[in-house]
Motif scaffolding. Structure first.
Motif, mmCIF file in Angstrom:
data_model
loop_
_atom_site.group_PDB
_atom_site.id
_atom_site.type_symbol
_atom_site.label_atom_id
_atom_site.label_comp_id
_atom_site.label_asym_id
_atom_site.label_seq_id
_atom_site.Cartn_x
_atom_site.Cartn_y
_atom_site.Cartn_z
ATOM 1 N N THR A 6 0.818 -1.206 0.000
ATOM 2 C CA THR A 6 0.000 0.000 0.000
ATOM 3 C C THR A 6 0.849 1.252 0.000
ATOM 4 O O THR A 6 0.412 2.296 -0.427
ATOM 5 C CB THR A 6 -0.900 0.051 1.239
ATOM 6 N N ASN A 7 2.059 1.163 0.481
ATOM 7 C CA ASN A 7 2.898 2.353 0.482
ATOM 8 C C ASN A 7 3.322 2.646 -0.931
ATOM 9 O O ASN A 7 3.754 1.771 -1.659
ATOM 10 C CB ASN A 7 4.145 2.131 1.350
ATOM 11 N N ALA A 16 9.779 6.366 3.589
ATOM 12 C CA ALA A 16 9.373 7.629 4.208
ATOM 13 C C ALA A 16 7.893 7.622 4.577
ATOM 14 O O ALA A 16 7.487 8.224 5.548
ATOM 15 C CB ALA A 16 9.661 8.783 3.248
ATOM 16 N N ASN A 17 7.081 6.911 3.758
ATOM 17 C CA ASN A 17 5.641 6.924 4.012
ATOM 18 C C ASN A 17 5.256 5.990 5.150
ATOM 19 O O ASN A 17 4.145 6.041 5.635
ATOM 20 C CB ASN A 17 4.884 6.489 2.753
ATOM 21 N N ARG A 18 6.178 5.127 5.536
ATOM 22 C CA ARG A 18 5.812 4.141 6.548
ATOM 23 C C ARG A 18 5.702 4.809 7.917
ATOM 24 O O ARG A 18 6.428 5.739 8.229
ATOM 25 C CB ARG A 18 6.884 3.044 6.587
ATOM 26 N N ALA A 19 4.779 4.330 8.698
ATOM 27 C CA ALA A 19 4.600 4.898 10.028
ATOM 28 C C ALA A 19 5.861 4.710 10.857
ATOM 29 O O ALA A 19 6.499 3.674 10.777
ATOM 30 C CB ALA A 19 3.443 4.198 10.723
ATOM 31 N N PRO A 20 6.219 5.735 11.624
ATOM 32 C CA PRO A 20 7.415 5.606 12.435
ATOM 33 C C PRO A 20 7.260 4.501 13.462
ATOM 34 O O PRO A 20 6.183 4.295 14.006
ATOM 35 C CB PRO A 20 7.539 6.978 13.113
ATOM 36 N N LYS A 22 7.250 1.407 13.030
ATOM 37 C CA LYS A 22 6.639 0.148 12.620
ATOM 38 C C LYS A 22 7.537 -0.566 11.629
ATOM 39 O O LYS A 22 7.857 -0.045 10.586
ATOM 40 C CB LYS A 22 5.284 0.419 11.957
ATOM 41 N N LEU A 160 6.612 16.863 3.040
ATOM 42 C CA LEU A 160 6.733 16.549 4.466
ATOM 43 C C LEU A 160 7.559 15.287 4.697
ATOM 44 O O LEU A 160 8.121 15.096 5.773
ATOM 45 C CB LEU A 160 5.349 16.397 5.106
ATOM 46 N N LEU A 200 -3.975 15.282 -0.981
ATOM 47 C CA LEU A 200 -3.281 16.573 -0.932
ATOM 48 C C LEU A 200 -1.936 16.486 -1.653
ATOM 49 O O LEU A 200 -1.558 17.389 -2.395
ATOM 50 C CB LEU A 200 -3.078 17.002 0.529
ATOM 51 N N ARG B 12 -0.191 15.059 9.599
ATOM 52 C CA ARG B 12 0.593 14.035 8.880
ATOM 53 C C ARG B 12 -0.235 12.776 8.812
ATOM 54 O O ARG B 12 -1.078 12.529 9.669
ATOM 55 C CB ARG B 12 1.900 13.685 9.626
ATOM 56 N N GLN B 13 0.024 11.971 7.826
ATOM 57 C CA GLN B 13 -0.588 10.640 7.799
ATOM 58 C C GLN B 13 0.394 9.674 7.163
ATOM 59 O O GLN B 13 1.155 10.035 6.276
ATOM 60 C CB GLN B 13 -1.945 10.653 7.095
ATOM 61 N N TRP B 14 0.398 8.462 7.672
ATOM 62 C CA TRP B 14 1.230 7.397 7.125
ATOM 63 C C TRP B 14 0.338 6.192 6.873
ATOM 64 O O TRP B 14 -0.633 5.967 7.612
ATOM 65 C CB TRP B 14 2.324 6.980 8.116
ATOM 66 N N GLU B 15 0.675 5.449 5.850
ATOM 67 C CA GLU B 15 -0.095 4.240 5.579
ATOM 68 C C GLU B 15 0.427 3.135 6.484
ATOM 69 O O GLU B 15 1.611 2.808 6.473
ATOM 70 C CB GLU B 15 0.029 3.875 4.108
ATOM 71 N N TRP B 16 -0.449 2.601 7.305
ATOM 72 C CA TRP B 16 -0.062 1.582 8.277
ATOM 73 C C TRP B 16 -0.248 0.186 7.672
ATOM 74 O O TRP B 16 0.562 -0.706 7.873
ATOM 75 C CB TRP B 16 -0.934 1.757 9.519
ATOM 76 N N SER B 17 -1.332 0.045 6.937
ATOM 77 C CA SER B 17 -1.602 -1.219 6.263
ATOM 78 C C SER B 17 -2.537 -0.912 5.106
ATOM 79 O O SER B 17 -2.868 0.251 4.848
ATOM 80 C CB SER B 17 -2.258 -2.217 7.220
ATOM 81 N N THR B 22 -1.852 5.601 10.221
ATOM 82 C CA THR B 22 -1.511 6.331 11.441
ATOM 83 C C THR B 22 -1.497 7.805 11.068
ATOM 84 O O THR B 22 -1.157 8.162 9.941
ATOM 85 C CB THR B 22 -0.146 5.938 12.030
ATOM 86 N N ARG B 34 -0.601 11.427 18.237
ATOM 87 C CA ARG B 34 -0.384 10.450 17.167
ATOM 88 C C ARG B 34 -1.357 9.306 17.400
ATOM 89 O O ARG B 34 -1.480 8.813 18.526
ATOM 90 C CB ARG B 34 1.059 9.960 17.177
ATOM 91 N N ARG B 41 -9.387 3.278 5.971
ATOM 92 C CA ARG B 41 -9.423 3.348 4.515
ATOM 93 C C ARG B 41 -10.448 2.388 3.914
ATOM 94 O O ARG B 41 -10.562 2.272 2.704
ATOM 95 C CB ARG B 41 -8.020 3.061 3.971
ATOM 96 N N GLU B 52 -7.123 12.796 5.543
ATOM 97 C CA GLU B 52 -6.207 13.470 4.637
ATOM 98 C C GLU B 52 -5.434 14.522 5.402
ATOM 99 O O GLU B 52 -5.990 15.161 6.311
ATOM 100 C CB GLU B 52 -7.025 14.180 3.558
#
Ligand code: ZN
Lengths: 251, 250
Positions: A6-7, A16-20, A22, A160, A200, B12-17, B22, B34, B41, B52
């Protein structure tokens, strides 16, 4: 299989897109297998298969075991075909040097004009649709409604996350726009259609590309957004409705 | 655990799965939080179509003590700030504000006034003519709220340099005449008295900022605060140069 990754973006972008904090499942699983957590009861070859499968995105240890046992129970021909397909993917599939689509030829069949457009029409190679990922290209191509060619950015600009145009295939898109010889079929790029995700970051990437491409004298358009045709207002999400209201047009 | 409902802006947003995210939320009453948005999703999740960056909504949060990651159970979208998608200048300004919040605040430290300032600034950035005023006003709010508001007054016994410039000392957050600072070996950035005059009148509403000075002076003041914030934070925000270019004083 549960899912594809998915990333989005290049390996850099994905990281960079991965959650910190994890670990990707593969790394977590590999750490478990290779670490001091315990000795596996499986034969070594089975353990290797499970570890390999568990390293795939969306596959946990338990799912990997289930898949491994399915492969063990299958006949040899099926297992060999699967192994062969994995090897072929790695040895034969590459990115098209023009559009960065995944293909086993270079240029890819779309850029080469070997795949016709809607109703068997020849590809219009002066019309370039820009997408984030190869899977977006596949989704659009499966509609059979686009007659042009593509350009895959391999991600999106994400300030970001520290992902800029230089981390993507943006420079190659500009070269295609500037030098017809570098575009598919040697045709001049007449129009670029921006088909980025309406996030965005996708919109920011579209703004940047539109700005740069217009400087190069290329007509830039983007996909429409808002309510999907055939849908009903009462079932639309707030985000879709807000987008549709903002993007309203005179009739 | 009880669920707290709070106004929030996703910064901010990150793809967790495949189905979850997150997010880093700047909330009105709980500060920076956080959170894991499980299933956000999925098409039918109670998240108004996913979270978003730079959208405002009401968050339903379960914040557990001693746990870094809260659980976001609901997200009721309220505003999407479409102006942030209208031009690169507006887009980058919004991202810069979001990044600043992350740099100047620590988690679970409420700053309701800064939350209101961000909300108002994101609305204002939607108007192309007020981008610079919004940046100036929001940066001033960020400095004021975190205790780093500079002293921009010019003491009466300190004369400006012959060319009319004064110096702003980032280490002390005060104004000094350039010549005096040079003699004392104090690092200062040249600053015009009109810039300081504008900063000294900034304590009102955002809507008034555009009427306080000419656009060039507003821009100069915004750039000074951006440079000062970089000094205060101790690192360069990733979006800084996208907004202000490479020529800020160091
Ligand atoms: Zn191609």
């Amino acid at each position: 299989m549960d899912s594809e990754p998915t990333n989005t973006g290049t390996p850099v972008a994905r990281e960079a897109n991965r959650a910190p904090g994890k670990l990707p499942k593969g790394k977590a699983a590999a750490a478990k297998v290779g670490g001091t957590a315990g000795v596996s009861a499986y034969p070594e070859s089975v353990e290797r298969l499970i570890s390999g499968l568990a390293a795939l995105p969306g596959i946990g240890r338990r799912s990997a075991e289930r898949l491994a046992f399915h492969i063990l129970k299958s006949d040899a021909a099926m297992a060999k075909a699967l192994a062969g397909a994995i090897c072929d993917v790695k040895s034969q599939v590459r990115h098209c040097s023009i559009c960065y689509n995944l293909a086993d030829t270079d240029p890819c069949p779309i850029c080469a004009g070997a795949v016709s457009g809607p109703n068997g029409a020849a590809r219009d190679r002066g019309l370039v649709m820009v997408v984030e990922q190869p899977r977006d290209l596949i989704a659009l191509e499966q509609t059979g409604m686009f007659k042009g060619v593509y350009h895959v950015l391999m991600g999106r600009i994400s300030p970001l996350d520290g992902i800029g145009p230089g981390d993507l295939t943006v420079a190659d898109l500009f070269v295609r726009a500037e030098e017809p010889a570098r575009n598919a079929g040697g045709e001049a790029v007449r129009e670029v259609v921006l088909a980025l995700n309406p996030t965005l970051e996708g919109d920011g990437t579209a703004l940047y590309l539109a700005h740069e491409l217009q400087k190069r004298g290329v007509q830039v358009t983007r996909l429409a957004r808002g309510l999907p045709a055939g849908s009903q207002l009462e079932f639309a999400s707030k985000a879709v409705l807000a987008d549709a209201i903002d993007g309203r047009r005179p009739v | 655990m009880p669920r707290a409902h709070d106004d929030a802006i996703c910064i901010r947003q990150w793809e967790w799965s495949e189905t979850s995210q997150t997010v880093s939320l700047f909330t009105r009453e709980h500060g920076l939080v956080r959170a894991l948005a499980k299933g956000s999703r999925r098409p039918k999740a109670p998240f108004s179509g996913g979270l978003e960056v730079l959208t405002f909504g009401q968050a339903g949060l379960v914040i557990r003590p001693n746990t870094e990651l809260a659980i976001l159970g609901e997200w009721d979208l309220r505003e999407t700030f479409p102006g942030l998608r209208a031009s690169l200048e507006q887009h980058y300004a919004g991202l810069y504000m979001a990044e600043l919040v992350q740099h100047v605040l620590t988690h679970h430290d409420p700053h309701p006034a800064l939350f209101s300032a961000l909300l108002e600034s994101l609305r204002s950035v939607g108007e192309p003519s007020s981008v610079r005023a919004s940046l100036l006003w929001f940066q001033w709010a960020a400095l004021s709220e975190t205790g780093y508001r500079p002293d921009v007054s010019v003491p009466g016994d300190q004369a400006a340099s012959p060319d009319g410039t004064l110096g702003f000392c980032p280490a002390l957050g005060v104004v000094q005449p350039v010549e005096q600072a040079r003699r004392a070996g104090v690092h200062v950035w040249p600053v015009r008295s009109e810039t300081l005059g504008l900063l000294s009148r900034l304590n009102g509403e955002l809507a008034e900022v555009g009427g306080l000075a000419a656009p060039t002076i507003i821009d100069r003041a915004a750039r000074l605060l951006a440079a000062y914030l970089r000094w205060v934070i101790g690192r360069e925000p990733r979006t800084l140069q996208l907004v202000f270019g490479p020529d800020l004083p160091v």
